[in-house]
Design a protein around this motif. Structure first.
Motif, PDB file in Angstrom:
ATOM      1  N   UNK A 295       0.995  -1.144   0.103  1.00 54.49           N
ATOM      2  CA  UNK A 295       0.040   0.030   0.103  1.00 54.49           C
ATOM      3  C   UNK A 295       0.796   1.371   0.056  1.00 54.49           C
ATOM      4  N   UNK A 296       1.882   1.276   0.764  1.00 57.27           N
ATOM      5  CA  UNK A 296       2.880   2.426   0.705  1.00 57.27           C
ATOM      6  C   UNK A 296       3.647   2.544  -0.549  1.00 57.27           C
ATOM      7  N   UNK A 297       3.861   1.655  -1.135  1.00 63.29           N
ATOM      8  CA  UNK A 297       4.572   1.872  -2.387  1.00 63.29           C
ATOM      9  C   UNK A 297       3.439   2.346  -3.424  1.00 63.29           C
ATOM     10  N   UNK A 298       2.352   1.974  -3.559  1.00 61.63           N
ATOM     11  CA  UNK A 298       1.313   2.277  -4.311  1.00 61.63           C
ATOM     12  C   UNK A 298       1.065   3.955  -4.125  1.00 61.63           C
ATOM     13  N   UNK A 299       0.898   4.217  -2.798  1.00 62.67           N
ATOM     14  CA  UNK A 299       0.714   5.712  -2.444  1.00 62.67           C
ATOM     15  C   UNK A 299       2.035   6.496  -2.941  1.00 62.67           C
ATOM     16  N   UNK A 300       3.097   5.895  -2.803  1.00 63.92           N
ATOM     17  CA  UNK A 300       4.182   6.725  -3.124  1.00 63.92           C
ATOM     18  C   UNK A 300       4.953   7.085  -4.618  1.00 63.92           C
ATOM     19  N   UNK A 301       4.240   6.016  -5.271  1.00 59.60           N
ATOM     20  CA  UNK A 301       4.569   5.728  -6.685  1.00 59.60           C
ATOM     21  C   UNK A 301       4.429   7.144  -7.574  1.00 59.60           C
ATOM     22  N   UNK A 302       3.156   7.619  -7.087  1.00 54.98           N
ATOM     23  CA  UNK A 302       3.131   9.144  -7.956  1.00 54.98           C
ATOM     24  C   UNK A 302       4.080  10.056  -7.734  1.00 54.98           C
ATOM     25  N   UNK A 303       4.623  10.094  -6.334  1.00 52.94           N
ATOM     26  CA  UNK A 303       5.548  10.884  -6.119  1.00 52.94           C
ATOM     27  C   UNK A 303       6.732  10.945  -6.851  1.00 52.94           C
ATOM     28  N   UNK A 304       7.133   9.684  -7.246  1.00 52.23           N
ATOM     29  CA  UNK A 304       8.414   9.465  -7.988  1.00 52.23           C
ATOM     30  C   UNK A 304       8.325  10.095  -9.230  1.00 52.23           C
ATOM     31  N   UNK A 305       7.106  10.217  -9.809  1.00 57.92           N
ATOM     32  CA  UNK A 305       6.934  10.809 -11.246  1.00 57.92           C
ATOM     33  C   UNK A 305       7.293  12.142 -11.271  1.00 57.92           C
ATOM     34  N   UNK A 306       6.984  13.052  -9.995  1.00 63.80           N
ATOM     35  CA  UNK A 306       7.077  14.439  -9.765  1.00 63.80           C
ATOM     36  C   UNK A 306       7.569  14.667  -8.496  1.00 63.80           C
ATOM     37  N   UNK A 307       8.881  14.342  -8.097  1.00 62.94           N
ATOM     38  CA  UNK A 307       9.393  14.594  -6.700  1.00 62.94           C
ATOM     39  C   UNK A 307       9.587  16.207  -6.418  1.00 62.94           C
ATOM     40  N   UNK A 308       9.298  16.434  -5.138  1.00 61.79           N
ATOM     41  CA  UNK A 308       9.344  17.820  -4.944  1.00 61.79           C
ATOM     42  C   UNK A 308      10.653  18.495  -4.845  1.00 61.79           C
ATOM     43  N   UNK A 309      11.099  19.670  -5.686  1.00 61.29           N
ATOM     44  CA  UNK A 309      12.578  19.965  -5.895  1.00 61.29           C
ATOM     45  C   UNK A 309      13.244  20.344  -4.391  1.00 61.29           C
ATOM     46  N   UNK A 310      12.388  20.697  -3.506  1.00 54.85           N
ATOM     47  CA  UNK A 310      12.776  21.154  -2.082  1.00 54.85           C
ATOM     48  C   UNK A 310      12.840  20.141  -1.095  1.00 54.85           C
ATOM     49  N   UNK A 311      12.773  18.861  -1.661  1.00 54.13           N
ATOM     50  CA  UNK A 311      12.847  17.713  -0.658  1.00 54.13           C
ATOM     51  C   UNK A 311      13.752  16.459  -1.135  1.00 54.13           C
ATOM     52  N   UNK A 312      14.592  16.271  -0.396  1.00 48.33           N
ATOM     53  CA  UNK A 312      15.615  15.023  -0.557  1.00 48.33           C
ATOM     54  C   UNK A 312      15.112  13.929   0.033  1.00 48.33           C
ATOM     55  N   UNK A 313      14.453  13.027  -0.820  1.00 46.12           N
ATOM     56  CA  UNK A 313      13.788  11.727  -0.126  1.00 46.12           C
ATOM     57  C   UNK A 313      14.849  10.732  -0.243  1.00 46.12           C
ATOM     58  N   UNK A 314      15.381   9.976   1.007  1.00 46.05           N
ATOM     59  CA  UNK A 314      16.229   8.973   1.018  1.00 46.05           C
ATOM     60  C   UNK A 314      15.649   7.598   1.544  1.00 46.05           C
ATOM     61  N   UNK A 315      15.704   6.547   0.816  1.00 49.44           N
ATOM     62  CA  UNK A 315      15.400   5.153   1.183  1.00 49.44           C
ATOM     63  C   UNK A 315      16.716   4.586   1.675  1.00 49.44           C
ATOM     64  N   UNK A 316      16.815   4.150   2.954  1.00 47.82           N
ATOM     65  CA  UNK A 316      17.783   3.445   3.462  1.00 47.82           C
ATOM     66  C   UNK A 316      17.404   1.892   3.697  1.00 47.82           C
ATOM     67  N   UNK A 317      18.264   0.861   2.860  1.00 42.78           N
ATOM     68  CA  UNK A 317      17.782  -0.521   3.123  1.00 42.78           C
ATOM     69  C   UNK A 317      19.115  -1.124   2.888  1.00 42.78           C
ATOM     70  N   UNK A 318      18.853  -2.445   3.585  1.00 41.04           N
ATOM     71  CA  UNK A 318      19.717  -3.611   3.429  1.00 41.04           C
ATOM     72  C   UNK A 318      19.629  -4.252   1.942  1.00 41.04           C
ATOM     73  N   UNK A 319      18.574  -4.502   1.382  1.00 45.85           N
ATOM     74  CA  UNK A 319      18.313  -4.872   0.219  1.00 45.85           C
ATOM     75  C   UNK A 319      16.824  -4.725  -0.274  1.00 45.85           C
ATOM     76  N   UNK A 320      16.805  -4.695  -1.576  1.00 46.38           N
ATOM     77  CA  UNK A 320      15.207  -4.209  -2.108  1.00 46.38           C
ATOM     78  C   UNK A 320      15.103  -5.038  -3.264  1.00 46.38           C
ATOM     79  N   UNK A 321      13.813  -5.216  -3.420  1.00 46.77           N
ATOM     80  CA  UNK A 321      13.284  -6.071  -4.661  1.00 46.77           C
ATOM     81  C   UNK A 321      13.134  -5.350  -5.895  1.00 46.77           C
TER      82      UNK A 321
END
Length: 329
Positions: free
Chosen positions: A90-116
């Motif tokens: 659900x979280x990925x579905x909600x955030x997917x549109x943000x990736x298309x048009x990220x805010x220029x004033x924000x640095x969004x960082x995903x920290x992970x050990x591994x991702x699919x």
């Protein structure tokens, strides 16, 4: 983006809106996140411009909202999602549109050990942002890593001293950096770290005892190996960590054993094996104690031992039996 490219870009202040920082070496990932945050947002304004979430707990809506919030008293805000590989569907579905048009004033960082990477969210994140993977260094990369860390601290280190430190500590980078910090403090105004300095610092730790234990095994010195095993376990050393050190040592023995079987000249062994000449003599002598068939059996036993430890087997008697088999003449 490679880690070195990431470091150069951050140092220049060339920051992206989306970052995926991940890998099997948590120390390097943590350090990269800190470096990026230090550059992206002034510490004095972090109360206003920093939001931290955890992927296994957060909702997509709250991350989306934080990422769209304008920074206060600064040019940029940071939204950090730790455990970013654990985001819900659900979280990925909600955030997917943000990736298309990220805010220029924000640095969004995903920290992970591994991702699919097969999931659309992470595939899009890598496509539209900067994905940096931090891998655990291979054994032959530890010496150069030590030299780089010492250089960053303003000192030099003898090649043999760097190899000795890497050999004693292994690829636990958190412990390795800790020992480097101790070394630099110990050396004071001295510009170059020597082998004697490494021995003086590391000899007071359990690491030195583990090193002696692997040396006793490679020498097929059964009494000394059993004595060291008992002492280490009584001192609270973790059996799995010890087994990792043993595996590292025997990988080197197997590597040299194969080179000897191929009749590689002694003068070329160091280059062919990647082992520092400071250690090569002892490793070569110990490699002659084993055939490749014996080394194969030892690695099969180590795999069995690893599985037994992880399933709650009796550690001391199992390790003792392995030691007796490995030292069989």
């Amino acid at each position: 983006m490679k880690p070195e490219e990431f470091n150069k870009a951050v140092e220049k202040g060339e920051l992206a809106s989306l970052y995926l920082l991940y890998g099997d070496e948590p120390y390097l990932v943590e350090r990269a996140v800190k470096k990026l945050m230090d550059r992206a947002v002034d510490p004095g304004f972090r109360d206003f411009n920093l939001d931290i979430f955890y992927g296994n707990e957060c909702k997509g809506e709250e991350v989306f909202s934080a990422a769209q919030t304008l920074p206060m008293f600064a040019d940029r805000r940071v939204v950090l999602v730790k455990k970013g590989g654990d985001l819900s569907a659900h979280a990925m579905e909600v955030l997917l549109p943000y990736l298309q048009d990220p805010s220029p004033g924000t640095c969004l960082i995903l920290q992970a050990e591994k991702v699919d990477g097969r999931k659309k969210f992470y595939a899009d994140f890598k496509k539209r942002g900067e994905a940096v993977e931090f891998k655990r260094p291979y054994e032959n990369q530890l010496g150069p890593y030590v030299r780089d860390e010492v250089r960053a601290a303003g000192k030099k280190i003898e090649p043999a001293a760097a190899e000795l430190l890497a050999y004693l500590v292994g690829n636990n980078l958190q412990e390795l950096v800790s020992q480097i910090e101790k070394l630099c403090i110990y050396c004071g105004k001295k510009e170059t770290v020597a082998v004697a300095d490494v021995k003086a610092i590391v000899s007071d730790t359990k690491v030195e005892s583990v090193f002696e234990f692997t040396d006793a095994l490679g020498s097929k010195d059964l009494p000394r190996a059993l004595k060291m095993l008992t002492a280490l376990l009584q001192d609270g050393e973790v059996p799995l960590r010890m087994l990792g050190a043993v595996a590292r040592h025997f990988r080197q023995l197997w590597q040299v054993r194969e080179l000897l079987d191929r009749k590689v000249p002694q003068s070329e062994l160091a280059k062919a094996s990647g082992i520092n000449p400071y250690f090569l003599g002892k490793v070569t002598a110990q490699a002659r104690n084993y055939t490749t068939a014996e080394l194969q059996r030892i690695f099969e036993r180590m795999l069995e031992l690893d599985l037994a430890f992880k399933s709650g087997g009796l550690e001391e008697p199992l390790f003792e039996r392995f030691v007796m088999e490995a030292c069989r003449r």
